[in-house]
Design a protein around this motif. Structure first.
Motif, PDB file in Angstrom:
ATOM      1  N   MET A  96      90.674  26.650 144.838  1.00 57.67           N
ATOM      2  CA  MET A  96      90.164  27.443 143.675  1.00 57.67           C
ATOM      3  C   MET A  96      88.128  28.177 144.234  1.00 57.67           C
ATOM      4  SD  MET A  96      89.346  27.941 140.197  1.00 57.67           S
ATOM      5  CE  MET A  96      91.142  27.276 139.367  1.00 57.67           C
ATOM      6  N   ASP A  97      88.823  29.376 144.402  1.00 59.00           N
ATOM      7  CA  ASP A  97      87.021  29.852 144.821  1.00 59.00           C
ATOM      8  C   ASP A  97      86.015  30.060 143.583  1.00 59.00           C
ATOM      9  OD1 ASP A  97      87.489  30.082 147.294  1.00 59.00           O
ATOM     10  OD2 ASP A  97      87.936  31.993 147.106  1.00 59.00           O
ATOM     11  N   ARG A  98      84.902  29.026 144.298  1.00 63.88           N
ATOM     12  CA  ARG A  98      83.875  28.994 142.803  1.00 63.88           C
ATOM     13  C   ARG A  98      82.790  30.869 142.911  1.00 63.88           C
ATOM     14  NH1 ARG A  98      80.523  23.115 142.599  1.00 63.88           N
ATOM     15  NH2 ARG A  98      79.293  24.771 141.390  1.00 63.88           N
ATOM     16  N   ILE A  99      83.133  30.580 142.094  1.00 58.78           N
ATOM     17  CA  ILE A  99      81.369  31.169 141.821  1.00 58.78           C
ATOM     18  C   ILE A  99      80.309  31.126 141.250  1.00 58.78           C
ATOM     19  CG2 ILE A  99      80.760  33.778 140.728  1.00 58.78           C
ATOM     20  CD1 ILE A  99      83.463  34.277 139.887  1.00 58.78           C
ATOM     21  N   PRO A 100      79.019  31.230 142.311  1.00 56.10           N
ATOM     22  CA  PRO A 100      77.703  30.702 142.029  1.00 56.10           C
ATOM     23  C   PRO A 100      77.484  31.431 140.492  1.00 56.10           C
ATOM     24  CG  PRO A 100      77.518  32.068 143.971  1.00 56.10           C
ATOM     25  CD  PRO A 100      78.527  31.813 143.556  1.00 56.10           C
ATOM     26  N   VAL A 101      76.528  30.810 139.947  1.00 57.10           N
ATOM     27  CA  VAL A 101      76.096  31.583 138.340  1.00 57.10           C
ATOM     28  C   VAL A 101      75.139  30.973 138.641  1.00 57.10           C
ATOM     29  CG1 VAL A 101      75.902  31.815 135.882  1.00 57.10           C
ATOM     30  CG2 VAL A 101      78.313  31.423 137.726  1.00 57.10           C
ATOM     31  N   ALA A 102      73.787  31.808 137.842  1.00 57.93           N
ATOM     32  CA  ALA A 102      72.497  31.391 137.377  1.00 57.93           C
ATOM     33  C   ALA A 102      72.268  30.118 136.772  1.00 57.93           C
ATOM     34  CB  ALA A 102      71.536  32.638 137.076  1.00 57.93           C
ATOM     35  N   PRO A 103      71.486  29.398 136.743  1.00 55.65           N
ATOM     36  CA  PRO A 103      71.598  28.338 135.825  1.00 55.65           C
ATOM     37  C   PRO A 103      70.573  28.354 135.229  1.00 55.65           C
ATOM     38  CG  PRO A 103      69.428  28.352 137.875  1.00 55.65           C
ATOM     39  CD  PRO A 103      70.498  29.335 138.322  1.00 55.65           C
ATOM     40  N   GLU A 131      90.463  27.524 134.241  1.00 52.51           N
ATOM     41  CA  GLU A 131      90.498  28.576 135.715  1.00 52.51           C
ATOM     42  C   GLU A 131      89.276  29.446 135.591  1.00 52.51           C
ATOM     43  OE1 GLU A 131      93.836  30.282 136.280  1.00 52.51           O
ATOM     44  OE2 GLU A 131      95.043  28.465 137.573  1.00 52.51           O
ATOM     45  N   ALA A 132      88.761  29.879 134.746  1.00 56.21           N
ATOM     46  CA  ALA A 132      88.015  30.353 133.619  1.00 56.21           C
ATOM     47  C   ALA A 132      86.939  30.063 133.748  1.00 56.21           C
ATOM     48  CB  ALA A 132      87.832  31.831 132.110  1.00 56.21           C
ATOM     49  N   MET A 133      86.232  28.729 133.196  1.00 61.10           N
ATOM     50  CA  MET A 133      85.032  27.673 133.448  1.00 61.10           C
ATOM     51  C   MET A 133      84.666  27.183 135.567  1.00 61.10           C
ATOM     52  SD  MET A 133      85.401  25.213 130.205  1.00 61.10           S
ATOM     53  CE  MET A 133      84.143  24.746 130.484  1.00 61.10           C
ATOM     54  N   PHE A 134      86.283  27.389 136.146  1.00 61.45           N
ATOM     55  CA  PHE A 134      85.549  27.279 137.365  1.00 61.45           C
ATOM     56  C   PHE A 134      84.989  28.064 137.917  1.00 61.45           C
ATOM     57  CE2 PHE A 134      87.931  23.009 138.914  1.00 61.45           C
ATOM     58  CZ  PHE A 134      88.344  22.286 137.549  1.00 61.45           C
ATOM     59  N   GLY A 148      81.657  29.061 137.497  1.00 58.45           N
ATOM     60  CA  GLY A 148      80.882  27.549 138.109  1.00 58.45           C
ATOM     61  C   GLY A 148      80.871  26.329 137.451  1.00 58.45           C
ATOM     62  N   TYR A 149      81.832  26.630 136.297  1.00 56.32           N
ATOM     63  CA  TYR A 149      81.237  24.785 134.914  1.00 56.32           C
ATOM     64  C   TYR A 149      82.368  24.375 135.453  1.00 56.32           C
ATOM     65  CZ  TYR A 149      77.906  28.555 132.650  1.00 56.32           C
ATOM     66  OH  TYR A 149      76.824  28.492 132.307  1.00 56.32           O
ATOM     67  N   GLU A 150      82.532  24.338 136.491  1.00 57.79           N
ATOM     68  CA  GLU A 150      83.968  22.815 136.661  1.00 57.79           C
ATOM     69  C   GLU A 150      83.387  21.567 136.253  1.00 57.79           C
ATOM     70  OE1 GLU A 150      81.757  23.895 140.915  1.00 57.79           O
ATOM     71  OE2 GLU A 150      82.484  25.074 138.901  1.00 57.79           O
ATOM     72  N   THR A 151      81.550  21.590 136.572  1.00 59.17           N
ATOM     73  CA  THR A 151      81.246  19.923 136.189  1.00 59.17           C
ATOM     74  C   THR A 151      81.453  19.482 134.544  1.00 59.17           C
ATOM     75  OG1 THR A 151      79.616  19.859 137.856  1.00 59.17           O
ATOM     76  CG2 THR A 151      79.822  18.496 135.927  1.00 59.17           C
ATOM     77  N   GLU A 152      81.250  20.795 133.702  1.00 59.14           N
ATOM     78  CA  GLU A 152      80.956  20.524 132.596  1.00 59.14           C
ATOM     79  C   GLU A 152      83.191  20.579 132.051  1.00 59.14           C
ATOM     80  OE1 GLU A 152      77.825  22.472 132.916  1.00 59.14           O
ATOM     81  OE2 GLU A 152      79.288  23.055 134.084  1.00 59.14           O
ATOM     82  N   CYS A 153      83.595  21.538 132.621  1.00 57.74           N
ATOM     83  CA  CYS A 153      85.386  21.449 131.797  1.00 57.74           C
ATOM     84  C   CYS A 153      86.055  20.331 132.678  1.00 57.74           C
ATOM     85  CB  CYS A 153      85.835  22.441 133.527  1.00 57.74           C
ATOM     86  SG  CYS A 153      87.920  22.279 133.285  1.00 57.74           S
ATOM     87  N   THR A 154      85.667  18.867 133.590  1.00 58.55           N
ATOM     88  CA  THR A 154      86.558  18.395 134.073  1.00 58.55           C
ATOM     89  C   THR A 154      85.588  17.304 132.688  1.00 58.55           C
ATOM     90  OG1 THR A 154      84.664  17.792 135.393  1.00 58.55           O
ATOM     91  CG2 THR A 154      86.578  18.542 136.252  1.00 58.55           C
ATOM     92  N   GLU A 155      84.189  17.363 132.195  1.00 54.26           N
ATOM     93  CA  GLU A 155      83.524  16.280 131.456  1.00 54.26           C
ATOM     94  C   GLU A 155      84.638  16.711 130.105  1.00 54.26           C
ATOM     95  OE1 GLU A 155      79.766  16.129 131.355  1.00 54.26           O
ATOM     96  OE2 GLU A 155      79.086  15.682 133.360  1.00 54.26           O
ATOM     97  N   VAL A 156      84.511  17.425 129.854  1.00 49.99           N
ATOM     98  CA  VAL A 156      85.654  17.965 128.860  1.00 49.99           C
ATOM     99  C   VAL A 156      86.694  16.694 128.477  1.00 49.99           C
ATOM    100  CG1 VAL A 156      85.726  19.065 127.738  1.00 49.99           C
ATOM    101  CG2 VAL A 156      83.664  19.742 128.255  1.00 49.99           C
ATOM    102  N   PHE A 157      87.260  17.246 129.789  1.00 47.65           N
ATOM    103  CA  PHE A 157      88.416  16.781 129.814  1.00 47.65           C
ATOM    104  C   PHE A 157      89.132  15.578 129.906  1.00 47.65           C
ATOM    105  CE2 PHE A 157      92.290  15.364 132.353  1.00 47.65           C
ATOM    106  CZ  PHE A 157      93.831  16.266 131.624  1.00 47.65           C
ATOM    107  N   LEU A 158      87.844  14.648 130.562  1.00 47.45           N
ATOM    108  CA  LEU A 158      87.836  13.259 130.457  1.00 47.45           C
ATOM    109  C   LEU A 158      87.268  12.318 129.381  1.00 47.45           C
ATOM    110  CD1 LEU A 158      86.173  12.778 134.394  1.00 47.45           C
ATOM    111  CD2 LEU A 158      88.087  11.661 133.269  1.00 47.45           C
ATOM    112  N   VAL A 159      86.597  13.542 128.416  1.00 44.94           N
ATOM    113  CA  VAL A 159      85.919  13.158 126.732  1.00 44.94           C
ATOM    114  C   VAL A 159      87.500  13.211 125.825  1.00 44.94           C
ATOM    115  CG1 VAL A 159      84.718  13.860 124.875  1.00 44.94           C
ATOM    116  CG2 VAL A 159      83.699  13.474 127.319  1.00 44.94           C
TER     117      VAL A 159
END
Length: 689
Positions: free
Chosen positions: A1-8, A251-254, A257-268
């Motif tokens: 899945m292509d990531r879209i960079p987002v301003a921080p 997929e929307a979060m990825f 560019g929020y894949e880190t947050e997505c995986t953290e939420v899933f793991l928690v």
């Protein structure tokens, strides 16, 4: 899945503001930028341009007020899509004003605000399509990325619009994150209560169970899910429609560019779910010190609960989590494997810490079986773990490599724990040697009964042989340095069998030593008969232990028993039989020596009285052995006494003389023998012939 960079740029929550300009100034911290003036100027410029095109101030005066001509989300989305399409195609994009960007961001906010707590926001308009809300979020994510790229290239045209769009995107991601977490915690779809009062079960209400992953100082690993009271029910399965929503959210979060947050939420969320599953089975994590200090009864209960929870976790919970990871992150296979590996490793290490306490417990014979139960539980799940490892190793991407490393680490930990449990079990079993050698009591067992050590050890070995296969495996894996000494003897090639035979031989030697504590050799033989018979009966009554011991050992013990029996007969009854023999002293040259005859009867009566008094108190608990002893005694003594009585009783005159010397009839003697070895000491009454 292509990531879209987002301003921080990230905020902490999604909530609608009462004034658009005030919200921008507050959430985005624009500082000295005069946003209100800028927007007014932009609107005025647009109005002036429209007036000039229409022919002057009259057209401006007659223009419809801006509030009445606000374009809807669909119109704004079409304009944004055209802008993004031109960028993708490398063409000069149509001009998009800051006002348009602000209106689009505002429209997205207005689209999301009323959807909190509702269910149909995640329903696609057509099968296979993304829900409209997620499509809108993906659009604003792509817009944010495009504006950020333009800004990075040196174009400062959209500075305010970039901040505005990025802020809305971040709050949208927070909104999606909460919904994502809520669905992961409860796969059933929560319904909104009529009227909207109270806790509707929405993401907003339930998201307070965990710290926000976007906020400062977020610590997702410390999340705690409320206990469900330990109902023991399995977590409800995830329906296909729920999985589809989870996948669309991920997929929307990825894409944003929020894949880190997505995986953290899933793991928690899934760690909480695994913890809740263990709690429902009664398993609560305790410190090593707490477990070690527990009394054995409490430890035993904790171990039984651990075994049940451990098997359930590996055989039911983890396969379910693996499938969920694969379905939610279907477009990122390597990441799915990595997330599952992280979940599996965390859950297993959480449970394996309990085994450290078990290994550190003070060793005792009664703990062997629970240690073996834990060893078997870990051994039996090895094929499941091997399958996890094989799946994690599939592919050669970074996610697959990370997953393979984590699963390999988990496999190593399981093997290490299994090894320590096996070593502990072998040590406990071998400690029985020391227990037997240390049991050197100086007080003989009353009545020559079965010694408590014999009862304990034989019953212990019987139960031990229920674990015969496991113990054979343990001893093969954890041979002691001196095991080679057993080679060539009983149990050769099988360290467990050799150890068991060693214990039996030690017990036999210990009993031989204890038999010498009895002053009466006859009682010593009874003691050895009782214990030898008990050992033999236990071995022959257990196919498992009999298979280990073998027939040769049993035959040897049977031979020993016959020898003990002969020793008893010789020590007790040979002396009595000698009194009933005419050995040339009673009859001399055809004449009966009456005084000698009187002494023989007198000594016989005294001997029988002593035997009845003492051996009646002796104990032979095995009914078959007791019967065999009585029959063998009666078969020798009773016929000899009847014969002796028949030959010499007429030499006594009837009356007092007969009563004085002939106190027992043949039947009386049989009755005395039938009362032996039942633990009742009585003296022989006077009997009449």
């Amino acid at each position: 899945m292509d990531r879209i960079p987002v301003a921080p740029l990230k905020s902490s929550s999604f909530s609608a503001a009462t004034a658009r300009e005030d919200k921008l100034a507050r959430n985005l911290s624009l500082g000295p930028i005069k946003l209100n003036e800028h927007i007014k100027e932009a609107r005025q410029e647009k109005a002036d341009n429209a007036g000039a095109d229409a022919g002057g101030g009259e057209a401006v005066a007659d223009a419809v007020p801006e509030e009445a001509s606000e374009p809807d989300l669909a119109t704004l989305s079409a304009e944004i899509d055209a802008f993004l399409a031109a960028l993708r195609d490398g063409e000069a994009p149509p001009a998009v004003s800051e006002v348009t960007l602000d209106k689009f961001a505002n429209a997205v906010e207005q689209e999301m605000a009323p959807l909190e707590g509702t269910e149909d926001k995640w329903v696609p308009e057509a099968p296979g399509e993304a829900p409209p809300l997620l499509a809108t979020i993906k659009r604003i994510a792509a817009l944010s990325s495009a504006l950020a790229a333009s800004q990075a290239e040196g174009g400062g045209t959209y500075t305010i619009g970039l901040h505005r769009v990025t802020g809305v995107l971040h709050r949208a991601m927070t909104f999606v994150e909460d919904e994502f977490h809520a669905l992961l915690e409860d796969p059933r779809v929560a319904k909104v209560a009529p009227g909207g009062g109270g806790d509707t079960g929405s993401a907003t209400g339930r998201s307070m169970k965990r710290p926000p992953s976007f906020g400062h100082g977020a610590e997702p690993d410390r999340c705690v899910i409320p206990s469900d009271g330990g109902s023991g029910e399995a977590s409800p399965p995830f329906p296909p429609e729920t999985v589809d929503r989870l996948r669309a959210m991920a997929e929307a979060m990825f894409a944003a560019g929020y894949e880190t947050e997505c995986t953290e939420v899933f793991l928690v969320a899934r760690r909480n779910a695994l913890d809740a599953s263990l709690q429902s089975l009664g398993y609560e994590k305790a410190s090593i010190d707490d477990v070690v200090k527990m009394p054995w009864e409490a430890q035993e209960s904790e171990i039984a609960t651990w075994i049940k929870a451990f098997r359930h976790a590996v055989e039911a919970d983890l396969p379910g989590e693996r499938d969920l990871c694969a379905r939610v992150f279907a477009s990122a296979d390597g990441l799915a494997r990595s997330i599952f590996a992280d979940l599996a490793r965390g859950a297993m290490l959480h449970m394996l810490s309990f085994t450290e306490a078990v290994v550190l417990m003070k060793r005792a014979a009664e703990k062997l079986f629970k240690v073996l139960d834990m060893y078997e539980a870990i051994r039996d799940v090895a094929p499941v773990v091997d399958a996890f490892v094989a799946e994690a190793s599939a592919g050669d991407n970074d996610g697959g490599s990370a997953a393979a490393a984590m699963m390999a680490d988990l496999k190593y930990e399981l093997a290490s724990v299994r090894a320590r449990l096996g070593e502990s079990a072998a040590a406990i079993f071998c400690d029985l040697e020391s227990s037997i050698r240390a049991d050197a009591g100086k007080q003989p067992v009353p009545g020559g009964a079965v010694h408590p050590l014999t009862r304990y050890l034989m019953n212990y070995l019987k139960f031990t042989c229920y674990y015969k296969g496991t113990l054979e495996q343990v001893f093969q894996e954890y041979r002691r340095p001196d095991d080679d000494e057993h080679e060539g003897g009983a149990g050769a090639g099988d360290p467990f069998a050799a150890q068991l035979m060693e214990l039996l031989e030690l017990l036999h030697g210990n009993l031989e030593a204890k038999s010498r504590l009895y002053k009466d050799p006859s009682l010593s033989s009874i003691f050895l008969m009782n214990n030898g018979r008990y050992m033999l009966q236990k071995i022959r009554g257990s196919p498992e232990i009999n298979a280990v011991v073998g027939e040769a050992w049993s035959r040897k013990r049977s031979t020993d028993l016959r020898q003990y029996h002969k020793n008893y007969q010789r020590e007790t009854w040979s002396r009595v039989l000698n009194l009933l023999r005419d050995d040339g002293v009673i009859t001399v040259k055809g004449h009966v020596q009456k005084q000698v005859l009187k002494d023989r009867f007198k000594h016989f009566n005294a001997a029988m009285d002593e035997i009845q008094r003492t051996q009646g108190a002796w104990v032979v608990s095995d009914e078959q052995l007791q019967s065999e002893l009585r029959v063998s005694i009666a078969a020798v003594i009773v016929p000899a006494y009847r014969s002796f009585l028949g030959r010499f009783s007429q030499h006594f005159s009837a009356g007092r003389q007969t009563e004085k010397y002939i106190k027992l009839s043949g039947e009386d003697l049989e009755a005395i023998i039938e009362e032996l070895f039942d633990g009742n000491a009585v003296s022989m009454p006077r009997r009449r012939t």
